[in-house]
Write an enzyme that holds these catalytic residues in place. Structure first.
Site, PDB file in Angstrom:
ATOM      1  N   ASP A 120     144.666  71.233  25.687  1.00 20.05           N
ATOM      2  CA  ASP A 120     143.827  72.421  25.787  1.00 20.05           C
ATOM      3  C   ASP A 120     144.654  73.674  26.036  1.00 20.05           C
ATOM      4  O   ASP A 120     144.132  74.774  25.975  1.00 20.05           O
ATOM      5  CB  ASP A 120     142.812  72.253  26.929  1.00 20.05           C
ATOM      6  CG  ASP A 120     141.434  71.900  26.406  1.00 20.05           C
ATOM      7  OD1 ASP A 120     140.537  71.640  27.222  1.00 20.05           O
ATOM      8  OD2 ASP A 120     141.278  71.889  25.180  1.00 20.05           O
ATOM      9  N   ASP A 154     132.943  62.278  34.564  1.00 22.13           N
ATOM     10  CA  ASP A 154     133.187  60.845  34.461  1.00 22.13           C
ATOM     11  C   ASP A 154     132.039  60.040  35.055  1.00 22.13           C
ATOM     12  O   ASP A 154     131.468  59.174  34.402  1.00 22.13           O
ATOM     13  CB  ASP A 154     134.529  60.484  35.120  1.00 22.13           C
ATOM     14  CG  ASP A 154     134.830  61.341  36.328  1.00 22.13           C
ATOM     15  OD1 ASP A 154     136.017  61.576  36.601  1.00 22.13           O
ATOM     16  OD2 ASP A 154     133.859  61.756  37.006  1.00 22.13           O
TER      17      ASP A 154
END
Lengths: 888, 75, 240
Positions: free
Chosen positions: A338, A482
């Site tokens: 990123d 998550d």
């Protein structure tokens, strides 16, 4: 000048004349000489100088004072009063002399020979040890007899008659089962709710403690279950008593504070019960082997998402991922960058892994991985944080679960750290006590696995692509994407699994502030999940899974209760508010045994994973900081930003993190002041409240110890090297420049060096060139190194000129060894609460020392003054006379 | 006599696999050592002598198969 | 009686060192070990402490009974029979091998035969319990010889256990490391271990001793112990 001499001369002659009446001429001269010498040379005060000669004369009537005797007398005095300084006659010295005389008179300080003292010491020491040994003997005898009884009972269960009874079809009858269950619940309810008199309570509680004590050394599931039942009973009983019997309806202040404390205790009780439920039977899932024919093995994509971590951190991870034992044509590795950094693209090309970027940075890691899912197509996706280096056996240990059961969508493995987290580094606890992480990955996740409620932890895991696609990719609505993803998959009917074998290791958080930042993010994320996708409601989960999620959530709500516990005793001390409205004896009989019982049970269950009392320290450190994010997130889940935890920074010097430790210091001050105020009240207040006051002060002192330890954590220790050294224990060999080889054992390694140990003294010297031979499986690799330090049987080697191939080989032989992290728990003995408490206590003392040592500059004069005062007072105290030195 | 049989643990080979198996084995845990097929192929390509030998051996294998079949058919 | 035949796939692969060290390694468990030198250019005796002036061996005698005079015993208890100077044509290697059966005093005894590189394996009459180790080094020549050998083994009836054992392995060399990795998967009959290149193996002969006695902390020691261990397990499998 002449005037004074004149006036002096007149008084001189006058005095001389007067004295001449009583004393001889010689004596008068002696007096005057002495006077002048004392006054001028020894600088005594006038009075002293006048009085002393007469005193000496008086003495001389009794004792013959010649020079030798005088000298002896002087020496003796100096010995008996060693702390009296020159000049002798000052007010403080007078106090010193007086106290010392009293001390000498009352205590026998004749300097007996060292031998005699030693003998005396040994005698008393022996008495102590003997009594301790007797106690221990009695204890072990008792424990052994209990164990024996227990084993006999166990044997009975193996006898035929018992077996006949227990396996009779009677038990299978469901109505009978229900009836039996309700009977047990009814019995427990009775125990919990019936109000006991003080005596009855004492008997009841002592019975329970006796049982707990006898089960101490008995191993096995049954004993644990008995202990858990006892703990549940006592703690529920305690809570019932608190709700029904101890609220002071008369006093509004006490009532509000009392209710606050009660709510905090209910929270603690709920967490306790859920914790027992969660961890009562850890599953300990074993890996399942895949078939031998690798043609049938599925394809796996490995994602390594990164944002702003340095290349040095990502390199080993990528290299280790490449060397995972999986057919090369079925393994695809991708760096998801990123940060869009060119050096990463370069590196990826060099070693031959994929490199993916995306046009924007929305939704951080989850968005990154969702984008990657669109351009890759492996059947399974393995995810590693950029600093989590996988072992080469990672996939073969985990993929079997998927093949075995098509409903499995996730296999999670532990997050193990090869560097010290802030607690370990700043308290120097690394590898001595289990770290904060260990409880979750060692015990709680394993317990979750039993109930099919394993959470996804964002790294060191493998997911099934089809399951991810079914729920629309990784969840992006919360900051803990998550846990939310796993929740969604579970709702969709999939199963999650956990393998309790560390197959990867990474860097722990660098500093306490980074650590707290990370926990804040998790806390906020969990609260968001509870608001947006509440696991307690909604379809797809069974009751056990809901309870496990609830417990995880509650863990992050511990901020307010922990602060309540840290300040509760002060309510009584400062405001005299009876937050627990009951007589002192009742409080003592209810609280202390319950706490003991619960602590013992927890110590038994969590033994290797968390030592007693450290949980309170960890909670206290985080309490203040997770307060706000959780409350904000519970109210408005979409507020607050996502901050990434930084990895790989370097702490250049020792410093104390004042910003982070402000809350603990404030709480500490409040408690310390409370304790002094309490002492004050004890001595001068009314005596009716003494019992509860003492209990409150004990509680406050316990809080002080815990807070002291929390304060100690904020003293950031310097990080010496930028590449972490990891302990190891595997064989290797070195080939010296002269062609001879030596078998060695690798004791530690880092990114660019190893430390090793030989069987006998080697003859190598620093800067010798040495070939290091290490193997991975059947392959042996040779690394050019030179010796950077050496001791008798140890060598430190630094690798030189490693090209990419050799770097790969080195990582394969060290970091990504299949057994690299297997001993993550082997070093930890079982918890011993008393020992753990003393450890926390000493840490707390260190915390105080740190506070003083690292004080900011404005406070230094005050501290210096305080220490000087203390030192002065200490010097007034009597001291033991110094030993006599025989001089000629 | 059989003292030697356990010496394997001190060698440079097989150590990690064995430790893993010891810890988690019990039943037949088959850990598959992945062959670096790509590397082997590159090695053969790199050295012409090896390349020739590799070609020759695969040829004889296929001819042997043909021969065997021929014999079978004959029968 | 367990028989092991060691032969270099070509000259100079270091076979005799292996025989000497292996004999001493096997001797460590106190079983009878016999080492017979079948190589006319052999120097097994020098590895095991035989005096340089001593020139007689089994090839100087008409029959085995008289040749037995030439059995020597080294400090470790290894009994070895040197080749000699070939002054008598009464015995040849097959008769020596046959006659060694007479020495079979126990089931556990080991007989190691140091075979010359130029005598092909098929000229020995081997049975299925015998282990034949063909010693190779990690280079392209041995690679080609090995595959040639594989061809001949395939075509003939071979009932014995044949292995290729890599000697003088140096992982620092790129060629050797590539080649060994190739062999470990592509070369059939390769032994699951290798002997590393270690200077001490060479140095030991200058001390008239074997490496495992001179350098107990060396890799060579480890390798020979592993070799012995592997052979023991192979042999015990044969017994079953």
């Amino acid at each position: 000048m002449t005037n004074s001499i004149h006036s002096l001369g007149i008084t001189h002659r006058l005095l001389k004349g007067i004295l001449g009446l009583f004393l001889t001429k010689q004596l008068v001269r002696f007096v005057f000489i002495k006077f002048y010498s004392y006054y001028n040379q020894h600088k005594m005060s006038l009075l002293g100088a006048i009085l002393l000669p007469f005193f000496v004369l008086f003495l001389s009537l009794f004792i013959k004072l010649d020079n030798n005797k005088k000298r002896e007398l002087k020496l003796k005095l100096k010995r008996l009063y060693p702390h009296v300084s020159q000049p002798v006659l000052t007010p403080s010295n007078c106090i010193r002399i007086a106290l010392q005389s009293v001390y000498l008179a009352l205590f026998n300080t004749t300097t007996t020979s060292q031998q005699h003292i030693a003998v005396e010491q040994r005698k008393s020491w022996r008495k102590l040890t003997r009594s301790a040994r007797l106690l221990r003997l009695a204890d072990s005898k008792l424990v052994r007899s209990c164990k024996g009884l227990w084993l006999v009972a166990r044997k009975q269960t193996k006898t035929k008659s018992y077996k006949a009874v227990s396996s009779s079809p009677l038990w299978k009858n469901s109505t009978l089962k229900v009836a039996f269950f309700t009977l047990i619940v009814f019995a427990v309810a009775i125990f919990v709710t019936v109000p006991f008199s003080i005596e009855a309570q004492a008997v009841f509680i002592s019975l329970i403690l006796v049982v707990a004590y006898s089960l101490r050394r008995v191993e096995g599931k049954m004993a644990t279950i008995v202990m858990i039942t006892l703990s549940v009973t006592t703690s529920t009983r305690y809570l019932w008593w608190r709700y029904t019997d101890t609220l002071n309806w008369g006093d509004p202040l006490a009532l509000t504070l009392g209710i606050g404390l009660l709510l905090a205790e209910s929270y603690a009780w709920l967490v306790l019960i859920l914790g027992f439920f969660q961890t009562i039977n850890p599953l300990n899932r074993k890996p399942i082997a895949l078939g031998k024919d690798t043609a049938n093995w599925p394809t796996v994509d490995i994602y390594i998402p990164t944002y702003n971590e340095p290349l040095d951190v990502v390199k080993p991870t990528t290299i280790a991922a490449q060397s995972i034992d999986w057919p090369a044509d079925k393994l695809n590795i991708y760096i998801l960058d990123d940060g869009k950094r060119p050096e990463f693209a370069e590196f990826a090309k060099q070693i031959g892994v994929g490199y993916l970027t995306r046009p924007d940075n929305k939704h951080a890691k989850a968005g990154n991985m969702n984008h990657a899912m669109k351009v890759t197509n492996g059947d399974y996706i393995a995810i590693f944080d950029c600093d989590h280096i996988p072992a080469r056996s990672f996939l073969q240990m985990t993929m079997g679960q998927f093949i075995n059961d098509s409903k499995v969508c996730l296999v999670q493995t532990p997050h193990h750290f090869f560097s010290a987290d802030p607690f370990e580094r700043n308290l120097k606890n690394h590898r001595k006590i289990p770290n904060e992480n260990m409880l979750f990955y060692g015990l709680i996740q394993d317990g979750n696995d039993m109930w099919d409620a394993t959470f996804f932890c964002g790294s060191c895991a493998v997911l099934r692509r089809s399951a991810l696609e079914e729920i629309g990719g990784f969840a992006v609505e919360t900051v803990t994407e998550d846990a939310h993803t796993a929740l969604r998959m579970q709702r969709a009917g999939y199963k999650t699994t956990y393998i309790n074998i560390p197959q990867a290791a990474g860097l722990a958080t660098d500093s306490l502030s980074a650590h707290v930042g990370q926990r804040i993010r998790w806390a906020r994320g969990m609260a968001q999940i509870f608001r947006l996708d509440n696991p307690l409601f909604g379809k797809g989960l069974n009751i056990a899974q809901r309870l496990c999620y609830l417990n995880a959530m509650l863990h992050f709500l511990s901020g307010i209760p922990r602060i309540v516990f840290l300040t509760a005793p002060l309510a009584l001390i400062y405001f005299n508010a009876q937050i627990i409205y009951a007589p002192f004896v009742a409080i003592f009989l209810y609280i202390v045994p319950t706490l003991l019982q619960v602590k013992i049970t927890n110590s038994r269950i969590q033994g290797k994973y968390r030592y007693s009392f450290w949980g309170e320290v960890y909670e206290s450190v985080l309490a203040w900081y997770i307060l706000k994010p959780t409350t904000v997130a519970l109210i408005n889940p979409n507020k607050g930003k996502f901050n990434v935890t930084e990895k790989g920074g370097l702490n250049k010097q020792d410093h104390y993190d004042w910003t982070i430790s402000k809350p603990y210091i404030i709480l500490l001050l409040v408690n310390v002041l409370g304790m002094t105020y309490g002492v004050f009240r004890l001595l001068f207040g009314d005596s009716s409240q003494i019992g509860v006051l003492v209990i409150s002060m004990l509680w406050a002192s316990y809080n002080v110890i815990i807070l002291g330890a929390a304060v100690a954590v904020a003293a950031e220790a310097k990080q010496v090297r930028s590449s972490h050294r990891i302990k190891a224990n595997f064989p290797a060999a070195i080939r010296l420049a002269n062609g001879r080889t030596i078998k060695v054992k690798i004791t530690d390694y880092s990114n660019n060096g190893v430390g090793l140990e030989t069987d006998h003294n080697h003859l190598c010297r620093v800067n010798d060139k040495v070939e290091l031979l290490m193997s991975r499986g059947l392959k042996q690799f040779s690394f050019p190194t030179y010796i950077c330090n050496t001791r008798d049987k140890q060598l430190g080697l630094t690798l030189r000129d490693l090209d990419l191939e050799k770097q790969k080989a080195f990582i394969q032989c060290t970091f990504s060894r299949a057994d690299a992290w297997l001993d993550w728990q082997e070093n930890f003995k079982h918890d011993k609460p008393s020992y753990s408490f003393s450890h926390v206590f000493y840490t707390s003392l260190r915390g105080f020392k740190n506070l003083i040592f690292h004080a900011p500059n404005e406070l230094r004069p005050a501290i210096a003054f305080a220490s000087r005062v203390l030192y002065f007072v200490a010097s007034l105290l009597p001291k033991k006379p110094t030993k006599v030195l025989k001089t000629s | 006599m059989n003292d030697f049989a356990v010496k394997n643990s001190h060698t440079l080979t097989q150590y990690d696999i064995e430790k893993l198996l010891r810890q988690f084995g019990g039943k037949e845990t088959d850990y598959v050592e992945i062959v670096d097929v790509e590397k082997n192929r590159k090695t053969i390509e790199k050295y012409p002598l090896l390349n020739d030998i590799a070609l020759a051996t695969t040829q004889t294998q296929s001819t042997k198969k043909i021969n065997k079949n021929a014999i079978k058919n004959h029968k | 009686m367990k028989r092991i035949f060691l032969k270099g796939i070509k000259g100079g692969t270091g076979t005799t060192s292996i025989v000497a060290n292996l004999a001493c390694a096997l001797r460590k468990s106190n079983v009878p070990v016999y080492a017979i030198d079948l190589d006319p250019k052999g120097d097994l005796g020098l590895h095991l402490g035989l005096a340089w002036e001593h020139q007689l061996g089994w090839s100087d005698y008409p029959n085995f009974a008289s040749a037995c005079e030439q059995f020597h015993q080294d400090n470790d208890g290894v009994k070895f029979l040197p080749y000699g100077s070939h002054s008598n044509l009464g015995l040849d290697f097959s008769s020596i091998i046959e006659s060694c059966q007479q020495l079979n005093d126990s089931d556990d005894s080991w007989f190691l035969f140091d075979c010359p590189a130029h005598v092909d394996v098929h000229r020995y009459s081997l049975n299925e319990d015998d282990i034949f180790l063909e010693i190779i080094n990690c280079d392209a020549i041995c690679h080609s010889f090995a595959f040639k050998r594989l061809n001949t083994l395939k075509q003939a009836e071979s009932s014995w256990q044949h292995y290729f054992l890599t000697n003088k392995y140096n992982s620092a060399s790129e060629l050797e490391s590539d080649l060994l990795q190739l062999w470990q998967t592509e070369l059939p009959l390769i032994a699951p271990l290798y002997i590393n290149k270690d200077e001490v193996i060479k140095e030991a002969t200058a001390f008239r001793n074997v490496a495992i006695n001179c350098a107990p902390y060396s890799v060579a020691n480890d390798d020979f112990e592993t070799l012995a261990g592997w052979l023991v397990s192979r042999a015990s499998q044969n017994d079953q």
